[in-house]
Structure formats: structure tokens, C-alpha cells
Design a protein around this motif. Structure first.
Motif, PDB file in Angstrom:
ATOM      1  N   TYR A 106       0.746  -1.141  -0.114  1.00 51.11           N
ATOM      2  CA  TYR A 106      -0.036  -0.004   0.139  1.00 51.11           C
ATOM      3  C   TYR A 106       0.795   1.299  -0.111  1.00 51.11           C
ATOM      4  O   TYR A 106       0.280   2.355  -0.289  1.00 51.11           O
ATOM      5  CB  TYR A 106      -0.989   0.060   1.359  1.00 51.11           C
ATOM      6  CG  TYR A 106      -1.802  -1.153   1.380  1.00 51.11           C
ATOM      7  CD1 TYR A 106      -2.935  -1.328   0.444  1.00 51.11           C
ATOM      8  CD2 TYR A 106      -1.406  -1.979   2.167  1.00 51.11           C
ATOM      9  CE1 TYR A 106      -3.701  -2.318   0.633  1.00 51.11           C
ATOM     10  CE2 TYR A 106      -2.167  -3.422   2.469  1.00 51.11           C
ATOM     11  CZ  TYR A 106      -3.213  -3.547   1.616  1.00 51.11           C
ATOM     12  OH  TYR A 106      -4.070  -4.513   1.754  1.00 51.11           O
ATOM     13  N   GLY A 107       2.172   1.267   0.263  1.00 51.52           N
ATOM     14  CA  GLY A 107       2.862   2.311   0.262  1.00 51.52           C
ATOM     15  C   GLY A 107       2.911   3.047   1.497  1.00 51.52           C
ATOM     16  O   GLY A 107       3.434   4.274   2.040  1.00 51.52           O
ATOM     17  N   ARG A 108       2.063   2.458   2.699  1.00 48.22           N
ATOM     18  CA  ARG A 108       2.118   3.075   3.957  1.00 48.22           C
ATOM     19  C   ARG A 108       1.649   2.017   5.080  1.00 48.22           C
ATOM     20  O   ARG A 108       1.128   1.108   4.660  1.00 48.22           O
ATOM     21  CB  ARG A 108       1.001   4.093   3.929  1.00 48.22           C
ATOM     22  CG  ARG A 108       0.823   4.678   5.653  1.00 48.22           C
ATOM     23  CD  ARG A 108      -0.415   5.618   5.591  1.00 48.22           C
ATOM     24  NE  ARG A 108      -0.203   6.920   4.987  1.00 48.22           N
ATOM     25  CZ  ARG A 108      -0.942   8.002   5.062  1.00 48.22           C
ATOM     26  NH1 ARG A 108      -2.219   7.876   5.097  1.00 48.22           N
ATOM     27  NH2 ARG A 108      -0.624   9.122   4.474  1.00 48.22           N
ATOM     28  N   PHE A 109       2.252   2.208   6.277  1.00 45.76           N
ATOM     29  CA  PHE A 109       1.566   1.174   7.287  1.00 45.76           C
ATOM     30  C   PHE A 109       1.009   2.107   8.441  1.00 45.76           C
ATOM     31  O   PHE A 109       1.453   3.324   8.578  1.00 45.76           O
ATOM     32  CB  PHE A 109       2.517   0.411   7.765  1.00 45.76           C
ATOM     33  CG  PHE A 109       3.737   0.817   8.660  1.00 45.76           C
ATOM     34  CD1 PHE A 109       3.624   1.328   9.842  1.00 45.76           C
ATOM     35  CD2 PHE A 109       5.242   0.952   7.945  1.00 45.76           C
ATOM     36  CE1 PHE A 109       4.891   1.945  10.649  1.00 45.76           C
ATOM     37  CE2 PHE A 109       6.191   1.445   8.519  1.00 45.76           C
ATOM     38  CZ  PHE A 109       6.053   1.861   9.921  1.00 45.76           C
ATOM     39  N   TYR A 127      -2.150  -1.943  12.632  1.00 43.20           N
ATOM     40  CA  TYR A 127      -3.576  -1.590  12.010  1.00 43.20           C
ATOM     41  C   TYR A 127      -3.434  -1.996  10.748  1.00 43.20           C
ATOM     42  O   TYR A 127      -2.770  -1.170   9.918  1.00 43.20           O
ATOM     43  CB  TYR A 127      -4.272  -0.182  12.419  1.00 43.20           C
ATOM     44  CG  TYR A 127      -4.729  -0.142  13.613  1.00 43.20           C
ATOM     45  CD1 TYR A 127      -6.250   0.416  14.056  1.00 43.20           C
ATOM     46  CD2 TYR A 127      -4.240  -0.418  15.005  1.00 43.20           C
ATOM     47  CE1 TYR A 127      -6.895   0.456  15.025  1.00 43.20           C
ATOM     48  CE2 TYR A 127      -4.808  -0.606  16.170  1.00 43.20           C
ATOM     49  CZ  TYR A 127      -6.125  -0.017  16.202  1.00 43.20           C
ATOM     50  OH  TYR A 127      -6.790   0.098  17.568  1.00 43.20           O
ATOM     51  N   PRO A 128      -4.276  -2.895  10.032  1.00 41.83           N
ATOM     52  CA  PRO A 128      -4.066  -3.121   8.514  1.00 41.83           C
ATOM     53  C   PRO A 128      -4.776  -1.788   7.714  1.00 41.83           C
ATOM     54  O   PRO A 128      -5.427  -1.285   8.306  1.00 41.83           O
ATOM     55  CB  PRO A 128      -5.257  -4.228   8.435  1.00 41.83           C
ATOM     56  CG  PRO A 128      -5.415  -4.945   9.886  1.00 41.83           C
ATOM     57  CD  PRO A 128      -5.096  -3.890  10.797  1.00 41.83           C
ATOM     58  N   PHE A 129      -3.907  -1.537   6.574  1.00 42.56           N
ATOM     59  CA  PHE A 129      -4.043  -0.426   6.024  1.00 42.56           C
ATOM     60  C   PHE A 129      -5.381  -0.301   5.610  1.00 42.56           C
ATOM     61  O   PHE A 129      -5.976   0.815   5.426  1.00 42.56           O
ATOM     62  CB  PHE A 129      -3.069  -0.262   4.824  1.00 42.56           C
ATOM     63  CG  PHE A 129      -3.261   0.639   3.963  1.00 42.56           C
ATOM     64  CD1 PHE A 129      -2.558   1.954   4.364  1.00 42.56           C
ATOM     65  CD2 PHE A 129      -4.251   0.843   2.923  1.00 42.56           C
ATOM     66  CE1 PHE A 129      -2.482   3.071   3.472  1.00 42.56           C
ATOM     67  CE2 PHE A 129      -3.894   1.927   2.114  1.00 42.56           C
ATOM     68  CZ  PHE A 129      -3.178   3.139   2.354  1.00 42.56           C
ATOM     69  N   TYR A 148     -10.923   4.143  12.356  1.00 40.40           N
ATOM     70  CA  TYR A 148     -10.824   2.653  12.238  1.00 40.40           C
ATOM     71  C   TYR A 148     -12.207   2.188  11.949  1.00 40.40           C
ATOM     72  O   TYR A 148     -12.996   2.479  12.686  1.00 40.40           O
ATOM     73  CB  TYR A 148     -10.234   2.209  13.447  1.00 40.40           C
ATOM     74  CG  TYR A 148     -10.180   0.604  13.286  1.00 40.40           C
ATOM     75  CD1 TYR A 148      -9.345  -0.127  12.529  1.00 40.40           C
ATOM     76  CD2 TYR A 148     -11.132   0.108  14.098  1.00 40.40           C
ATOM     77  CE1 TYR A 148      -9.371  -1.630  12.715  1.00 40.40           C
ATOM     78  CE2 TYR A 148     -11.355  -1.469  14.330  1.00 40.40           C
ATOM     79  CZ  TYR A 148     -10.442  -2.131  13.419  1.00 40.40           C
ATOM     80  OH  TYR A 148     -10.560  -3.555  13.234  1.00 40.40           O
ATOM     81  N   SER A 149     -12.258   1.060  11.001  1.00 42.61           N
ATOM     82  CA  SER A 149     -13.462   0.550  10.862  1.00 42.61           C
ATOM     83  C   SER A 149     -13.084  -0.984  10.339  1.00 42.61           C
ATOM     84  O   SER A 149     -12.359  -0.818   9.401  1.00 42.61           O
ATOM     85  CB  SER A 149     -14.439   1.093   9.862  1.00 42.61           C
ATOM     86  OG  SER A 149     -15.362   0.175   9.456  1.00 42.61           O
TER      87      SER A 149
END
Length: 377
Positions: A106-109, A127-129, A148-149
Motif C-alpha cells: 500500500y505504500g504506508r503502514f 492496524y491493517p491499512f 478505524y473500521s
């Protein structure tokens, strides 16, 4: 307006990322339907070449583990305790591997840092992207809250929860990007230039599978001789055919035309594609080549993939390819991860590349991983 005599050709299009604030919402959508992270994950699952490269690069970037360089035995033990208390996964190894995986795909965590009452780090969770969206920026251009959801496609059932951004001494979410981005809220993965080819490879596999399951059902030219309806009716007819014939999932595209004819019946004629086997072979090989380029990989054999060109078929080429990958790709991943750990724990860290010499002390993570490595995904 479309001409009534113009054929309606239905074909695949690939989505590109976009971020958009929605009126009345405190978070920022990622993608037209706020589903671009899910789209990236589906491509990771469905494209075999992309899947192998994401897993391989994330594993190589992690290497043989990480280690704190502090000489303070108490602080070193305290850091290890933090990872062991982070009970969402079995150990700190799982945490860092998950962060590395998200950084690649994703390019981010996102990491949730939790402090104890004495303002020392107590826990760090991944936390999953796909489960996090950015909050709106304030007047100074800073994001103060993330949301977060568990499932963003059903926010009525899984109501988004606000989590503040992390600051030293203040619990919250850390968002760490692999590279900067022109987008105000979300980064693009480092293979973004090859995204369409990743989607193409995934669709080729889906097409061939469904083609076999449907008995090699052909594509069709469908011609209606019973008059030319208005544009709305033509669109509705096309959608009905699309639901049953079009798309990779049904392995059949179709060409739809209308005319006034003496014979009022509908005609369906299969479209024969000349040299179809050669065209599909070209698309498969070309998409794989472009995926390698997008991931900046010069030798497929580094990831257990042999291509038809014989690229990387000798040890010298593989050694050179590994050096290039280390210099141009892996080094930056480790730098991003080390900076995150150093910011959180206020001490120096290092990652050990794979293949550490015998007799060299293992890092704190490598000493625990053994054969209990988690499956990425």
C-alpha cells in the motif's frame, strides 16, 4: 450523445486512486467508492507475479531480523517486553513483518503506539491499512485523527472509531509512508506505474479459468434487426447482456448493434479472434515484464520465477541483480522502518540483511523467529 448506429463495445477499465472528502463525514475516502485499499489487496491476491514480488520484497526488506543498538540492558529488555506484550500477534516479529508488508502493498503502514502511565511505550499494534482512513486536515495542514473500521463497505454495522495521531508521550496512530505523495492524504505504492499490468495479469488468469469452466464459450456480435431504440433503452439492453456475457468473469465480451431490417429476429454470431493463443501469450508475458519493471526487479530468479527470455540465468547476473535490489529498493524500506522504531523508542535500531555470517550474534527478532514465521496477507 452516442450515435444509434455506433456499436457499443464493453471492455475492462482499470481504476486509479483518488482521495475525496465527503460532506458530513469526518474522514477522507480513498477511491471512488472508498474501496481502493481493497482493490489493491485483491490485485495482490489475484496476480501471481505481483503476489510473489510483494511477499519476496517484504521478506527481503525484513531480512534476518531487527535489533536495538542500545547498550543499556534494562532498556533493551524493556523494548523486547513491549513487543511481547503487543498481544494482537504472537511476537514483535509478526508486528514488524506486518508493517513491512503494508509498506510494500500500500505504500504506508499504520501502527498504534500505546503509552503506560509513566509515559514509557507499553504496546505497539499493527492496524491493517485497509481498515484505516485519514481524518481531515486542520487549518495548519495537519491530520489530527485517523478513523478505524473493520469493514468500510458497511459503516452502519462497523461504525468508524476515531483514534488520535501519535505524538511522543501521547498514545495514537503513526502513519508512515514509503515515499512522499502528490496526494494530500494518501500515498501511492511504489509499483503504481505498473498497476494496470497487475490488473491485466489478474484478469487474464480469471478469463482463462472461466473460459475453461464455461466450455470455451466464445465472444459474440449481437445484432437486433427490430428497430433502433432510444439511447436509454439501448443502454438497458446492453446491461442485460453484460450481466450474462461480458467481463473476464464470464469470459465473453460482446458487440451490440441495432438496425431496421425486414427480418425482425435477433442475430448472434461468435467473434473469432485470429491467433488468439499468440495474443494471450503476448499479453501474459508483457504484463509480467511490466510488473517486474514496476517493482524495480531486474532478475525474476531472485523470486523463484524464470521468464522465457532467460533473464538472470547465471549466478553473476543474479548477484548483480541482488545488489541493485538491495541498493535501490530494500535499503529504503529498512531506513523507513528503522526511523519509525527510533522515533517511537528513542534509541538506535538496525535491520540485518538476509544471509548473516555464521557465528555472528542473532538480532533480538531473528533469535525468536525460527520456523514460526507468519504468512503475510
Amino acid at each position: 450523445m452516442q450515435s444509434p448506429n455506433r456499436p457499443m463495445l464493453l471492455k475492462l477499465a482499470s481504476d486509479m486512486p483518488s482521495a475525496a472528502a465527503v460532506e458530513g463525514k469526518k474522514w477522507v475516502n480513498y477511491g471512488e467508492d472508498n474501496d481502493f485499499p481493497e482493490y489493491l489487496y485483491e490485485l495482490y491476491r489475484e496476480s501471481p507475479t505481483h503476489h510473489a514480488l510483494c511477499n519476496g520484497i517484504a521478506d527481503m526488506a525484513y531480512g534476518d531480523g531487527f535489533d536495538s543498538l542500545t547498550q543499556d540492558i534494562v532498556k533493551r529488555a524493556s523494548i523486547q517486553d513491549v513487543f511481547e506484550r503487543s498481544g494482537r500477534y504472537r511476537s514483535g516479529i509478526d508486528l514488524i513483518r506486518k508493517l513491512t508488508f503494508d509498506l510494500k502493498v500500500y505504500g504506508r503502514f499504520y501502527a498504534h503506539v500505546i503509552y503506560a502511565l509513566d509515559r514509557t511505550v507499553s504496546e505497539v499494534h499493527h492496524y491493517p491499512f485497509r481498515t484505516v482512513r485519514s481524518g481531515l486536515r486542520d487549518d495548519e495542514g495537519n491530520v489530527g485523527t485517523y478513523w478505524y473500521s473493520k469493514d468500510w463497505s458497511n459503516v452502519r454495522k462497523f461504525k468508524p472509531e476515531p483514534i488520535p495521531c501519535w505524538k511522543p508521550g501521547q498514545s495514537g496512530i503513526v502513519a508512515v509512508d514509503l515515499f512522499g505523495s502528490d496526494d494530500e492524504y494518501y500515498p501511492a505504492p511504489d509499483y503504481i506505474g505498473a498497476l494496470r499490468y497487475v490488473a491485466l495479469e489478474a484478469k487474464i488468469g480469471e478469463f482463462h479459468l472461466n473460459n475453461i469452466e464455461n466450455g470455451l464459450f466464445p465472444s459474440f456480435h449481437i445484432h437486433h434487426n427490430n428497430g433502433i431504440p432510444d439511447e436509454r433503452t439501448r443502454t438497458e439492453i446492453a446491461r442485460e447482456y453484460e450481466g450474462s456475457l461480458a467481463g473476464a468473469g464470464n469470459a465473453g465480451a460482446f458487440l451490440l448493434t441495432f438496425s431496421d431490417g425486414t427480418d425482425r429476429k435477433t442475430e448472434m454470431a461468435p467473434i473469432q479472434l485470429s491467433d488468439a493463443d499468440k495474443q494471450y501469450q503476448f499479453l501474459s508475458e508483457e504484463s509480467q515484464r511490466k510488473i517486474f519493471v514496476g517493482h524495480r526487479v531486474t532478475s525474476p530468479l531472485l523470486f523463484g520465477i524464470r521468464d522465457s527470455s532467460g533473464l538472470g540465468s547465471n549466478s553473476d547476473e543474479m548477484t548483480q541483480a541482488m545488489e541493485l535490489l538491495e541498493k535501490n529498493v530494500l535499503k529504503h524500506y529498512r531506513q523507513v522502518l528503522v526511523e519509525f522504531l527510533e522515533d517511537v523508542f528513542s534509541t538506535k535500531f538496525r535491520f540485518q540483511p538476509k544471509g548473516q555470517p555464521e557465528g555472528q550474534p542473532q538480532t533480538m527478532a531473528a533469535a525468536k523467529v525460527q520456523d514460526d514465521r507468519p504468512v503475510l496477507g
